[in-house]
Design an enzyme around this catalytic site. Sequence first.
Site, short mmCIF file in Angstrom:
data_model
loop_
_atom_site.label_atom_id
_atom_site.label_comp_id
_atom_site.label_asym_id
_atom_site.label_seq_id
_atom_site.Cartn_x
_atom_site.Cartn_y
_atom_site.Cartn_z
N LYS A 1 -9.06 80.85 7.02
CA LYS A 1 -8.54 81.31 8.43
C LYS A 1 -8.37 79.99 9.18
O LYS A 1 -7.34 79.95 9.76
CB LYS A 1 -9.60 82.26 8.89
CG LYS A 1 -9.43 82.52 10.52
CD LYS A 1 -10.50 83.43 11.14
CE LYS A 1 -11.56 82.65 11.76
NZ LYS A 1 -11.53 81.67 12.87
N ASN A 2 -9.45 79.12 9.16
CA ASN A 2 -9.03 77.99 10.10
C ASN A 2 -8.12 77.21 9.83
O ASN A 2 -7.60 76.17 10.34
CB ASN A 2 -10.34 77.33 10.38
CG ASN A 2 -11.45 78.08 11.10
OD1 ASN A 2 -10.91 79.21 11.54
ND2 ASN A 2 -12.82 77.54 11.45
N CYS B 1 -14.21 84.19 19.97
CA CYS B 1 -15.70 84.63 20.05
C CYS B 1 -16.36 83.95 21.25
O CYS B 1 -16.14 82.70 21.76
CB CYS B 1 -16.20 84.08 18.91
SG CYS B 1 -15.91 84.95 17.51
N ARG C 1 -16.33 76.97 25.53
CA ARG C 1 -14.96 76.62 24.84
C ARG C 1 -13.88 76.12 25.76
O ARG C 1 -12.98 76.88 25.80
CB ARG C 1 -14.66 77.76 23.91
CG ARG C 1 -15.73 78.33 23.02
CD ARG C 1 -15.39 79.22 21.99
NE ARG C 1 -14.75 78.50 20.88
CZ ARG C 1 -14.52 78.96 19.54
NH1 ARG C 1 -14.45 80.71 19.56
NH2 ARG C 1 -14.19 78.69 18.77
N ASP D 1 -20.40 76.71 11.71
CA ASP D 1 -19.83 78.05 11.44
C ASP D 1 -20.89 78.65 10.12
O ASP D 1 -20.63 79.79 9.98
CB ASP D 1 -18.51 78.17 10.75
CG ASP D 1 -17.54 78.06 12.08
OD1 ASP D 1 -17.75 78.17 13.18
OD2 ASP D 1 -16.18 77.74 11.63
N ARG E 1 -12.24 89.55 11.93
CA ARG E 1 -11.57 88.54 12.11
C ARG E 1 -11.36 87.39 11.31
O ARG E 1 -10.29 86.49 11.14
CB ARG E 1 -11.87 87.91 13.52
CG ARG E 1 -11.88 88.81 14.72
CD ARG E 1 -12.30 88.29 16.00
NE ARG E 1 -11.67 87.02 16.20
CZ ARG E 1 -12.62 85.87 16.28
NH1 ARG E 1 -13.62 86.07 16.92
NH2 ARG E 1 -12.09 84.84 16.28
C1 UD1 Z 1 -12.89 75.25 15.54
C2 UD1 Z 1 -13.22 76.31 14.87
C3 UD1 Z 1 -14.48 77.00 14.56
C4 UD1 Z 1 -15.36 75.94 14.62
C5 UD1 Z 1 -15.12 75.05 15.51
C6 UD1 Z 1 -16.01 73.78 15.15
C7 UD1 Z 1 -10.76 77.32 14.24
C8 UD1 Z 1 -9.83 78.28 14.32
N1 UD1 Z 1 -12.12 77.25 14.74
O1 UD1 Z 1 -12.93 75.84 16.68
O2 UD1 Z 1 -14.75 78.08 13.50
O3 UD1 Z 1 -16.84 76.76 15.04
O4 UD1 Z 1 -14.07 74.49 15.53
O5 UD1 Z 1 -16.26 73.29 13.96
O6 UD1 Z 1 -10.40 76.34 13.48
N2 UD1 Z 1 -14.83 71.40 23.50
C9 UD1 Z 1 -14.57 70.72 24.69
N3 UD1 Z 1 -13.28 70.78 25.42
C10 UD1 Z 1 -12.18 71.00 24.45
C11 UD1 Z 1 -12.26 71.33 23.19
C12 UD1 Z 1 -13.53 71.44 22.75
O7 UD1 Z 1 -15.61 70.81 25.47
O8 UD1 Z 1 -10.95 70.67 24.95
C13 UD1 Z 1 -16.05 71.54 22.82
C14 UD1 Z 1 -16.18 72.80 22.77
O9 UD1 Z 1 -16.78 73.53 23.64
C15 UD1 Z 1 -17.59 72.97 21.58
C16 UD1 Z 1 -17.01 71.59 20.86
O10 UD1 Z 1 -16.10 70.84 21.56
O11 UD1 Z 1 -18.75 72.84 22.03
C17 UD1 Z 1 -16.45 71.92 19.47
O12 UD1 Z 1 -15.37 72.62 19.58
P1 UD1 Z 1 -14.00 72.66 18.79
O13 UD1 Z 1 -14.08 71.54 17.75
O14 UD1 Z 1 -12.60 72.38 19.59
O15 UD1 Z 1 -13.84 74.15 18.08
P2 UD1 Z 1 -12.69 74.84 18.11
O16 UD1 Z 1 -11.30 74.01 17.68
O17 UD1 Z 1 -12.55 75.78 19.22
#
Ligand code: UD1
Length: 418
Positions: A22-23, A116, A121, A306, A399
């Site tokens: 999915k990711n 989720c 986030r 995850d 999902r």
């Molecule tokens: C992606 C994955 C999700 C996985 C996560 C971490 C997808 C669709 N989803 O989510 O399944 O759990 O990576 O491996 O690929 N953060 C900030 N600011 C930002 C962006 C992120 O503070 O602008 C923080 C987030 O709040 C979180 C951490 O960074 O605490 C990791 O987030 P991130 O790696 O961005 O996860 P996602 O891309 O949302």
Amino acid sequence: MEKIIINGGRPLSGKTELQGSKNSALPILAAAAAVGGVSVIHNCPKLTDVEAAIKILEHIGCKTKREGHTVIVDSSCAERFDIPERLMREMRSSIVFLGALLARFGAGTVSAPGGCEIGLRPIDLHLSSFAAMGVDITERSGILECKAPSGINGCQISLAFPSVGATENIMLAAVSAKGETVITNAAREPEIVDLAEFLNKCGACVSGAGQSIVRIRGVKKLSGAEHRIISDRIVASTIMACCASAGGKVAVSGAITEHLAPIIPVFEAAGCKITAQGGELITEAPKRISRIKSLRTMPYPGFPTDSQAIVMAMLSKADGTSVISEKIFENRFRHVPELIKMGADIRVEDGCVAVVEGVKKLHGARVSACDLRGGCALAVAALGAEDKTVIDNIYHIDRGCEAPEARLSELGADIKRA
Ligand code: UD1
């Protein structure tokens, strides 16, 4: 509202084919809009999140067609660069469409993404990176209007945290930028490498994906390409945990062992025998799971957040006490109260540490999926529990997991959707 009903206590056996990731699928579908032309994406899982991405593609003017697990995207007619709130709210990953829109149109209008509720986030890293690339960002009543009047400019971006989504978004916006973009402290997940491989097939110039420094040299011409999505390492770990919890021996075909390198040692430490042979990853459960003294979630190549919930479900019946630290998301223990309803003995300390005192038995209960992986964790626990468990709110599971009841039934589980 659909639910999953599991009568636990039946060991699993047999073989199952692993779904596509999915990711990986989500950013690659967004990339198909960025590059123009026709892209043929194989191994695209049938999931509500993937359907949400397809709806966004259609909204912006792409023509899409699904043939089994292949999605064909013709983005030649894409003309809109706004994504309405109702589509943005369907999933967190909708935000990677912003990078794709910026690459294609030099503009994008979106609202905050859904997904989720596993933490705050924020998208600050995405937005500050776009701003560094010359994008003007205006926020009005929760709607972000992004424009790059003089085009997207390549630049040096150092991420404060190796965010998966921010790395993908920057890569997408940078493919047709002027000059070179260099991301330092980039996320290193296999899904980043898959996205880079797709973009390079489309004519992009991305190097270093999978390492901390990723370089993207903007190119003038991009076109669609054919690509096969990698298999889903998180679903692989979920099937492994189902086997460990229920007992038995299960082979997963199509798993990429290298992507599971941070996960396999954890299952081995818990007493599972893991063998990779002939394209299959075989998990053999021990009589009783051993505790994992200490487990901490980390960005790749660390243990993935995850897989935290499903491993916690598995450890809830372990012999001894396990301590799990969740340092990626703030709100990722929402499955704990549900596991407790099934007889687990877990206490959460400081919001980010779970102390799991292994119990001899879990029992069935009526529980509710609170997020995607937390929902999967309830299925893991239910397969190893006595009696019947009813899991509500399974739209969360849908999902990310394709037809879980069909997959687990073929392995001998007593599971149905009602
Ligand atoms: C992606 C994955 C999700 C996985 C996560 C971490 C997808 C669709 N989803 O989510 O399944 O759990 O990576 O491996 O690929 N953060 C900030 N600011 C930002 C962006 C992120 O503070 O602008 C923080 C987030 O709040 C979180 C951490 O960074 O605490 C990791 O987030 P991130 O790696 O961005 O996860 P996602 O891309 O949302």
